[in-house]
Write a protein that holds these residues in place. Structure first.
Motif, PDB file in Angstrom:
ATOM      1  N   MET A   1       0.857  -1.163   0.000  1.00  0.00           N
ATOM      2  CA  MET A   1       0.000   0.000   0.000  1.00  0.00           C
ATOM      3  C   MET A   1       0.908   1.232   0.000  1.00  0.00           C
ATOM      4  N   LYS A   2       0.621   2.156  -0.875  1.00  0.00           N
ATOM      5  CA  LYS A   2       1.440   3.362  -0.978  1.00  0.00           C
ATOM      6  C   LYS A   2       0.883   4.447  -0.072  1.00  0.00           C
ATOM      7  N   ARG A   3       1.791   5.091   0.660  1.00  0.00           N
ATOM      8  CA  ARG A   3       1.447   6.228   1.515  1.00  0.00           C
ATOM      9  C   ARG A   3       2.499   7.307   1.318  1.00  0.00           C
ATOM     10  N   TYR A   4       2.121   8.550   1.632  1.00  0.00           N
ATOM     11  CA  TYR A   4       2.918   9.728   1.319  1.00  0.00           C
ATOM     12  C   TYR A   4       3.399  10.397   2.604  1.00  0.00           C
ATOM     13  N   CYS A   5       4.692  10.671   2.671  1.00  0.00           N
ATOM     14  CA  CYS A   5       5.259  11.404   3.814  1.00  0.00           C
ATOM     15  C   CYS A   5       5.288  12.881   3.453  1.00  0.00           C
ATOM     16  N   GLU A   6       4.601  13.688   4.243  1.00  0.00           N
ATOM     17  CA  GLU A   6       4.525  15.117   3.954  1.00  0.00           C
ATOM     18  C   GLU A   6       5.849  15.821   4.217  1.00  0.00           C
ATOM     19  N   LYS A   7       6.647  15.326   5.186  1.00  0.00           N
ATOM     20  CA  LYS A   7       7.940  15.946   5.476  1.00  0.00           C
ATOM     21  C   LYS A   7       8.940  15.721   4.338  1.00  0.00           C
ATOM     22  N   CYS A   8       9.065  14.457   3.923  1.00  0.00           N
ATOM     23  CA  CYS A   8      10.018  14.117   2.854  1.00  0.00           C
ATOM     24  C   CYS A   8       9.463  14.435   1.475  1.00  0.00           C
ATOM     25  N   GLN A   9       8.161  14.528   1.387  1.00  0.00           N
ATOM     26  CA  GLN A   9       7.445  14.725   0.136  1.00  0.00           C
ATOM     27  C   GLN A   9       7.762  13.597  -0.848  1.00  0.00           C
ATOM     28  N   LYS A  10       7.713  12.369  -0.286  1.00  0.00           N
ATOM     29  CA  LYS A  10       7.945  11.175  -1.089  1.00  0.00           C
ATOM     30  C   LYS A  10       6.873  10.145  -0.768  1.00  0.00           C
ATOM     31  N   GLU A  11       6.698   9.234  -1.720  1.00  0.00           N
ATOM     32  CA  GLU A  11       5.724   8.167  -1.550  1.00  0.00           C
ATOM     33  C   GLU A  11       6.479   6.868  -1.281  1.00  0.00           C
ATOM     34  N   PHE A  12       5.953   6.079  -0.319  1.00  0.00           N
ATOM     35  CA  PHE A  12       6.595   4.822   0.054  1.00  0.00           C
ATOM     36  C   PHE A  12       5.581   3.687   0.015  1.00  0.00           C
ATOM     37  N   GLU A  13       6.095   2.498  -0.272  1.00  0.00           N
ATOM     38  CA  GLU A  13       5.277   1.287  -0.304  1.00  0.00           C
ATOM     39  C   GLU A  13       5.380   0.611   1.068  1.00  0.00           C
ATOM     40  N   PHE A  14       4.219   0.306   1.664  1.00  0.00           N
ATOM     41  CA  PHE A  14       4.177  -0.380   2.953  1.00  0.00           C
ATOM     42  C   PHE A  14       3.428  -1.704   2.786  1.00  0.00           C
ATOM     43  N   ASN A  15       3.950  -2.745   3.427  1.00  0.00           N
ATOM     44  CA  ASN A  15       3.254  -4.031   3.453  1.00  0.00           C
ATOM     45  C   ASN A  15       2.326  -4.035   4.653  1.00  0.00           C
ATOM     46  N   ILE A  16       1.044  -4.111   4.383  1.00  0.00           N
ATOM     47  CA  ILE A  16       0.035  -4.082   5.436  1.00  0.00           C
ATOM     48  C   ILE A  16      -0.519  -5.494   5.596  1.00  0.00           C
ATOM     49  N   ILE A  17      -0.354  -6.039   6.796  1.00  0.00           N
ATOM     50  CA  ILE A  17      -0.849  -7.385   7.073  1.00  0.00           C
ATOM     51  C   ILE A  17      -2.205  -7.313   7.775  1.00  0.00           C
ATOM     52  N   SER A  18      -2.331  -6.357   8.678  1.00  0.00           N
ATOM     53  CA  SER A  18      -3.605  -6.189   9.385  1.00  0.00           C
ATOM     54  C   SER A  18      -3.936  -4.701   9.460  1.00  0.00           C
ATOM     55  N   MET A  19      -5.167  -4.410   9.861  1.00  0.00           N
ATOM     56  CA  MET A  19      -5.607  -3.016   9.952  1.00  0.00           C
ATOM     57  C   MET A  19      -4.819  -2.259  11.030  1.00  0.00           C
ATOM     58  N   LYS A  20      -4.283  -2.945  12.009  1.00  0.00           N
ATOM     59  CA  LYS A  20      -3.491  -2.293  13.062  1.00  0.00           C
ATOM     60  C   LYS A  20      -2.206  -1.702  12.502  1.00  0.00           C
ATOM     61  N   ASP A  21      -1.696  -2.308  11.432  1.00  0.00           N
ATOM     62  CA  ASP A  21      -0.462  -1.800  10.824  1.00  0.00           C
ATOM     63  C   ASP A  21      -0.640  -0.386  10.279  1.00  0.00           C
ATOM     64  N   LEU A  22      -1.863  -0.018   9.919  1.00  0.00           N
ATOM     65  CA  LEU A  22      -2.122   1.326   9.399  1.00  0.00           C
ATOM     66  C   LEU A  22      -1.923   2.407  10.470  1.00  0.00           C
ATOM     67  N   ASP A  23      -2.072   2.045  11.738  1.00  0.00           N
ATOM     68  CA  ASP A  23      -1.938   3.020  12.826  1.00  0.00           C
ATOM     69  C   ASP A  23      -0.483   3.320  13.171  1.00  0.00           C
ATOM     70  N   SER A  24       0.446   2.533  12.663  1.00  0.00           N
ATOM     71  CA  SER A  24       1.848   2.729  13.043  1.00  0.00           C
ATOM     72  C   SER A  24       2.761   2.822  11.827  1.00  0.00           C
ATOM     73  N   LEU A  25       2.376   3.630  10.868  1.00  0.00           N
ATOM     74  CA  LEU A  25       3.207   3.832   9.688  1.00  0.00           C
ATOM     75  C   LEU A  25       4.273   4.879   9.987  1.00  0.00           C
ATOM     76  N   VAL A  26       5.535   4.529   9.732  1.00  0.00           N
ATOM     77  CA  VAL A  26       6.663   5.424   9.993  1.00  0.00           C
ATOM     78  C   VAL A  26       7.458   5.574   8.710  1.00  0.00           C
ATOM     79  N   CYS A  27       7.838   6.811   8.413  1.00  0.00           N
ATOM     80  CA  CYS A  27       8.607   7.105   7.213  1.00  0.00           C
ATOM     81  C   CYS A  27       9.982   6.447   7.318  1.00  0.00           C
ATOM     82  N   PRO A  28      10.401   5.692   6.313  1.00  0.00           N
ATOM     83  CA  PRO A  28      11.706   5.039   6.361  1.00  0.00           C
ATOM     84  C   PRO A  28      12.887   6.012   6.245  1.00  0.00           C
ATOM     85  N   GLU A  29      12.653   7.230   5.779  1.00  0.00           N
ATOM     86  CA  GLU A  29      13.747   8.186   5.604  1.00  0.00           C
ATOM     87  C   GLU A  29      13.897   9.131   6.795  1.00  0.00           C
TER      88      GLU A  29
END
Length: 165
Positions: A1-29
């Motif tokens: 699932m792609k999500r966008y970091c407003e600080k870096c202004q980049k889009e990253f791909e995240f592997n989401i296994i459960s809905m709880k994973d959506l609550d703890s998305l952290v920018c890799p950069e």
């Protein structure tokens, strides 16, 4: 699932296994928290182009919907005004476009293969002229359009009635 970091202004791909994973998305950069609903901002020009394309498609589909009715009506009026070249032209155009739809597989009026010649033959037998046969073809197109409109209107009314209950 792609999500966008407003600080870096980049889009990253995240592997989401459960809905709880959506609550703890952290920018890799930069390590900042990413909102689960974050999306890359859309260029306003792209939205304008999409809207223009949508309007154009609506116009084409609207014209396609009314095409046979308009030409058939012009044909019937020209018959009664005895302007036979217009009657011949509108009949030819309706038949050519209808046959193109048949051979292209894009018509729902497949029964027209039967009704159009029957309409032409009945009007020819009744009035005895080529012009009356053309009138029969145009009348079939008008009746088909009226039946289709009544059917679609009925379906819409039933759907709206069903949606209220």
């Amino acid at each position: 699932m792609k999500r966008y970091c407003e600080k870096c202004q980049k889009e990253f791909e995240f592997n989401i296994i459960s809905m709880k994973d959506l609550d703890s998305l952290v920018c890799p950069e930069c390590g900042s928290e990413i909102d689960k609903e974050s999306r890359r901002p859309v260029d306003p020009r792209i939205e304008e182009n999409e809207e223009k394309i949508g309007r154009m498609m609506f116009g084409i589909l609207g014209f396609n919907y009314m095409f046979f009715l308009v030409f058939a009506t012009i044909g019937v009026v020209s018959y009664f005004l005895e302007i036979y070249p217009i009657l011949y032209f509108t009949t030819a155009v309706n038949l050519i476009v209808y046959l193109a739809h048949i051979f292209g597989g894009s018509t729902r009026f497949k029964s027209g293969i039967l009704f159009i010649p029957v309409g032409a033959a009945l009007f020819y037998l009744f009035y005895g002229t080529i012009e009356s046969a053309c009138l029969g073809v145009q009348v079939v197109f008008i009746i088909r359009h009226i039946i289709r409109d009544v059917l679609y209107t009925s379906i819409i009314k039933i759907a709206r009635w069903g949606g209220r209950n």
